[in-house]
Motif scaffolding. Structure first.
Motif, short mmCIF file in Angstrom:
data_model
loop_
_atom_site.label_atom_id
_atom_site.label_comp_id
_atom_site.label_asym_id
_atom_site.label_seq_id
_atom_site.Cartn_x
_atom_site.Cartn_y
_atom_site.Cartn_z
N ASP A 117 0.82 -1.21 0.00
CA ASP A 117 0.00 0.00 0.00
C ASP A 117 0.86 1.27 0.00
O ASP A 117 0.34 2.38 -0.04
CB ASP A 117 -0.97 0.02 1.18
N GLY A 118 2.20 1.11 0.04
CA GLY A 118 3.12 2.24 0.00
C GLY A 118 3.47 2.80 1.37
O GLY A 118 4.33 3.66 1.48
N ASN A 119 2.81 2.34 2.41
CA ASN A 119 3.08 2.82 3.77
C ASN A 119 4.16 1.96 4.43
O ASN A 119 4.36 0.81 4.07
CB ASN A 119 1.81 2.77 4.61
N TYR A 120 4.84 2.56 5.41
CA TYR A 120 5.88 1.85 6.16
C TYR A 120 5.31 1.34 7.48
O TYR A 120 4.51 2.02 8.12
CB TYR A 120 7.06 2.77 6.45
N TYR A 121 5.76 0.15 7.88
CA TYR A 121 5.29 -0.47 9.11
C TYR A 121 6.46 -0.93 9.95
O TYR A 121 7.55 -1.21 9.44
CB TYR A 121 4.39 -1.68 8.79
N LEU A 122 6.23 -1.02 11.25
CA LEU A 122 7.20 -1.52 12.21
C LEU A 122 6.50 -2.62 13.02
O LEU A 122 5.39 -2.42 13.49
CB LEU A 122 7.61 -0.36 13.13
N THR A 123 7.13 -3.78 13.11
CA THR A 123 6.54 -4.88 13.86
C THR A 123 7.65 -5.71 14.52
O THR A 123 8.83 -5.54 14.19
CB THR A 123 5.64 -5.75 12.95
N TYR A 124 7.26 -6.58 15.41
CA TYR A 124 8.21 -7.43 16.15
C TYR A 124 7.86 -8.89 15.93
O TYR A 124 6.69 -9.24 15.80
CB TYR A 124 8.13 -7.15 17.66
N THR A 125 8.89 -9.73 15.92
CA THR A 125 8.68 -11.19 15.93
C THR A 125 9.71 -11.81 16.86
O THR A 125 10.77 -11.23 17.11
CB THR A 125 8.86 -11.82 14.52
N GLU A 126 9.37 -12.98 17.36
CA GLU A 126 10.33 -13.73 18.17
C GLU A 126 10.95 -14.81 17.30
O GLU A 126 10.27 -15.43 16.49
CB GLU A 126 9.62 -14.37 19.37
N ALA A 127 12.25 -15.00 17.47
CA ALA A 127 12.98 -16.00 16.69
C ALA A 127 14.18 -16.46 17.49
O ALA A 127 14.66 -15.76 18.39
CB ALA A 127 13.41 -15.41 15.35
N ASP A 128 14.68 -17.64 17.14
CA ASP A 128 15.87 -18.17 17.82
C ASP A 128 17.15 -17.52 17.32
O ASP A 128 18.12 -17.39 18.04
CB ASP A 128 15.96 -19.69 17.64
N ASN A 129 17.17 -17.12 16.03
CA ASN A 129 18.37 -16.52 15.46
C ASN A 129 17.99 -15.60 14.30
O ASN A 129 16.83 -15.55 13.89
CB ASN A 129 19.35 -17.60 14.99
N TYR A 130 19.00 -14.92 13.77
CA TYR A 130 18.74 -13.95 12.71
C TYR A 130 18.19 -14.62 11.46
O TYR A 130 17.30 -14.09 10.80
CB TYR A 130 20.01 -13.16 12.37
N THR A 131 18.70 -15.77 11.12
CA THR A 131 18.25 -16.47 9.91
C THR A 131 16.75 -16.75 9.98
O THR A 131 16.02 -16.53 9.02
CB THR A 131 19.02 -17.79 9.73
N GLU A 132 16.29 -17.19 11.13
CA GLU A 132 14.86 -17.43 11.30
C GLU A 132 14.07 -16.12 11.22
O GLU A 132 13.01 -16.06 10.61
CB GLU A 132 14.61 -18.12 12.66
N ALA A 133 14.61 -15.07 11.82
CA ALA A 133 13.93 -13.77 11.81
C ALA A 133 13.88 -13.17 10.41
O ALA A 133 12.93 -12.48 10.05
CB ALA A 133 14.63 -12.80 12.75
N SER A 134 14.90 -13.46 9.61
CA SER A 134 14.95 -12.88 8.26
C SER A 134 13.92 -13.50 7.32
O SER A 134 13.71 -12.98 6.22
CB SER A 134 16.35 -13.01 7.67
N HIS A 135 13.25 -14.55 7.73
CA HIS A 135 12.19 -15.15 6.91
C HIS A 135 10.85 -14.46 7.11
O HIS A 135 9.84 -14.88 6.54
CB HIS A 135 12.05 -16.65 7.21
N PHE A 136 10.85 -13.40 7.90
CA PHE A 136 9.63 -12.63 8.11
C PHE A 136 9.14 -12.08 6.77
O PHE A 136 9.91 -11.54 5.98
CB PHE A 136 9.89 -11.47 9.08
N THR A 137 7.86 -12.26 6.51
CA THR A 137 7.26 -11.75 5.27
C THR A 137 6.36 -10.57 5.60
O THR A 137 5.43 -10.70 6.40
CB THR A 137 6.43 -12.86 4.57
N PRO A 138 6.62 -9.41 5.00
CA PRO A 138 5.75 -8.25 5.25
C PRO A 138 4.30 -8.56 4.90
O PRO A 138 4.01 -9.11 3.84
CB PRO A 138 6.32 -7.18 4.30
N ASP A 139 3.41 -8.21 5.83
CA ASP A 139 1.99 -8.53 5.62
C ASP A 139 1.06 -7.38 6.00
O ASP A 139 -0.15 -7.55 6.10
CB ASP A 139 1.62 -9.78 6.42
#
Length: 182
Positions: free
Chosen positions: A97-119
């Motif tokens: 939609d062109g807007n910027y968002y900030l969100t948090y997720t829990e993960a064991d490591n960076y590789t797992e966190a980097s699989h976050f898909t913007p939604d």
């Protein structure tokens, strides 16, 4: 103010302009004078200038507000990581939609966190009029482009794997540029 004078013996009245009573021609002034028109145009120009300047200040306020939200998000990230056993990562992204968002997720490591898909979830921090850049690269330039930031529990420093710059910057650009160093 009209000054009427009677001429003795004649029965005629003369006004201060020297015209006899009854010689007056009624004028039909239904329009604006040139002076009134210039004053109206000046007032309209002044108001339109104030509106344009006000909108510029609103964009400046929006970029400052966005930087403040990101800074607040980084402080929240530190608090969450110090309190929880699992690592929390902060994600900043531009959604479709062109807007910027900030969100948090829990993960064991960076590789797992980097699989976050913007939604489109999380807090909207900027609209499409602003541009957010991370270390000089615009966030959202590519589809699913997202910045993932974690915290090192040992010393509380920011962990932006795989970047590991000594000093990272997040810049918000609107009518002016606001920069946050992390």
């Amino acid at each position: 103010m009209l000054l009427n004078v009677s001429v003795m013996g004649t029965g005629q009245r003369i006004n201060w302009q020297g015209k006899k009573e009854g010689d007056f021609v009624k004028s039909n002034n239904k329009g604006f004078s040139l002076i009134e028109l210039i004053i109206c145009i000046t007032i309209l120009a002044l108001f339109s200038t104030l509106v344009v300047v006000g909108l510029g200040y609103m964009d400046l306020a929006n970029s400052k507000k966005c930087v403040s939200k990101i800074d607040s998000g980084l402080m929240t990230l530190k608090s969450r990581n110090m309190a929880d056993s699992k690592r929390t990562y902060l994600h900043i992204y531009r959604y479709t939609d062109g807007n910027y968002y900030l969100t948090y997720t829990e993960a064991d490591n960076y590789t797992e966190a980097s699989h976050f898909t913007p939604d489109g979830s999380g807090e909207q921090i900027a609209n499409r009029k602003l541009t957010i850049s991370y270390n000089g690269t615009e966030i959202g330039a590519n589809k699913n482009d997202c910045v993932h930031i974690g915290i090192n529990k040992k010393d509380g420093s920011f962990d932006e794997e795989p970047h590991h710059e000594t000093m990272s910057t997040i810049s918000v650009t609107g009518t002016s540029t606001q920069t946050l160093k992390i």
